[in-house]
Design an enzyme around this catalytic site. Structure first.
Site, PDB file in Angstrom:
ATOM      1  N   HIS A 179     -20.932  41.053 -26.024  1.00 27.00           N
ATOM      2  CA  HIS A 179     -20.234  42.017 -25.162  1.00 27.00           C
ATOM      3  C   HIS A 179     -18.914  41.451 -24.669  1.00 27.00           C
ATOM      4  O   HIS A 179     -18.614  40.253 -24.830  1.00 27.00           O
ATOM      5  CB  HIS A 179     -21.113  42.441 -23.982  1.00 27.00           C
ATOM      6  CG  HIS A 179     -21.510  41.333 -23.039  1.00 27.00           C
ATOM      7  ND1 HIS A 179     -20.623  40.727 -22.171  1.00 27.00           N
ATOM      8  CD2 HIS A 179     -22.714  40.729 -22.813  1.00 27.00           C
ATOM      9  CE1 HIS A 179     -21.240  39.803 -21.452  1.00 27.00           C
ATOM     10  NE2 HIS A 179     -22.521  39.784 -21.837  1.00 27.00           N
TER      11      HIS A 179
ATOM     12  N   CYS B  63     -26.183  35.837 -23.111  1.00 25.30           N
ATOM     13  CA  CYS B  63     -25.392  36.734 -23.960  1.00 25.30           C
ATOM     14  C   CYS B  63     -24.212  35.992 -24.588  1.00 25.30           C
ATOM     15  O   CYS B  63     -23.882  34.861 -24.230  1.00 25.30           O
ATOM     16  CB  CYS B  63     -24.884  37.917 -23.151  1.00 25.30           C
ATOM     17  SG  CYS B  63     -26.154  39.141 -22.782  1.00 25.30           S
TER      18      CYS B  63
END
Length: 292
Positions: free
Chosen positions: A110, A126
């Site tokens: 992301h 992440c």
């Protein structure tokens, strides 16, 4: 679903040129050792990006995963920050990963709101990218794209090959001669890792054979001369008159089975010769080929 596609469309239709890009399914590799992300398409490494990964090596797990969702402007629920807000630490693009059985809502590639964090070990698991770069990646990749996360000194190309990704894909621009007669295929032949691949259905048909698809067993049966050949797409074996024969795995290209030409020769009993000067591959023997 794929079996239905194969049975009902390009496996037997033979219509249209098989684009080399159809073979090069996308691949993303994240190397935590260098904190870089490599994006492969059409058998080539197309882009490399700097990324941020887990604060500790176990927070961003190693393994092979898939992108299972794509979300624009995902809210940051923990602090109730709306999607698209400049303060949102997730940026405005989310590519969810099925890490450890999660449904794409826990781990992701992301964007972020802190460009200085890129290239560092900073996240809770992440994979962070610059917003402008994750925008580009988001627009390219499809749900289902494979993502390899590793930590190694190896090159992206070496990692890709180790995970079965086919590099150096191009259309074969040479000639195909069968029993002295030049033949053409309605779908392009391909060069993959220096091997020539030919549409399986057309190859057996050109050699005078017949081809039948069994949707229940996902198996192709071809009869060429006195040989009955059965094969499952992407398998590394086939059977010839009931005996198992090792071969290079066939490929799926836009739902079409592509078989290495040398293995077509092996399975059918035809001899094969390659003329490097004229880029001509010749098959000879067996029954006469069908006319085109």
């Amino acid at each position: 679903m794929l079996a239905v596609l194969l049975a009902g469309s390009s496996l037997f239709a033979g219509a249209g040129k098989a684009d080399a890009k159809g073979l090069g399914e996308e691949l993303i590799i994240v190397n935590k050792k260098t904190n870089e992300l490599g994006y492969f398409r059409q058998g080539k490494l197309e882009k490399v990006f700097s990324v941020g990964t887990g604060k500790t090596s176990d927070l961003t797990p190693n393994g092979t995963f898939k992108i299972v969702n794509k979300i624009k402007n995902r809210p940051y629920y923990k602090e109730k920050i709306p999607g698209g807000d400049p303060a949102n630490p997730l940026g405005d693009r989310w590519l969810g990963l099925d890490v450890n059985g999660t449904p794409g809502t826990t781990y992701a590639i992301h964007g972020n709101n802190n460009a200085k964090s890129i290239g560092k070990y900073v996240s809770a698991g992440c994979i962070r990218m610059h917003n402008s770069e994750v925008h580009w990646l988001y627009d390219q990749v499809k749900v289902g794209t494979k993502v390899v996360v590793t930590s190694t000194a190896n090159s992206f190309e070496t990692i890709a090959k180790a995970h079965g990704y086919k590099l150096d894909v191009m259309e074969f621009d040479g000639k195909l001669i069968i029993n002295g007669k030049e033949q053409s295929t309605s779908s392009s032949m391909l060069m993959v890792d220096s091997r020539i691949y030919i549409p399986m259905r057309e190859s057996f048909t050109l050699l005078g054979g017949t081809v039948r698809w069994n949707n229940d067993t996902w198996t192709v049966t071809a009869k060429v001369g006195d040989r009955t050949i059965t094969h499952k797409p992407q398998a590394t074996t086939a059977t010839v008159n009931g005996k198992e024969v090792a071969m290079t795995a066939s490929l799926l290209v836009d739902g079409m089975v592509m078989m290495p030409l040398r293995d077509v020769s092996l399975l059918t009993g035809y001899s094969v010769k390659w003329d490097n000067k004229t880029k001509t591959v010749s098959l000879s023997g067996g029954v006469k080929p069908s006319s085109k």
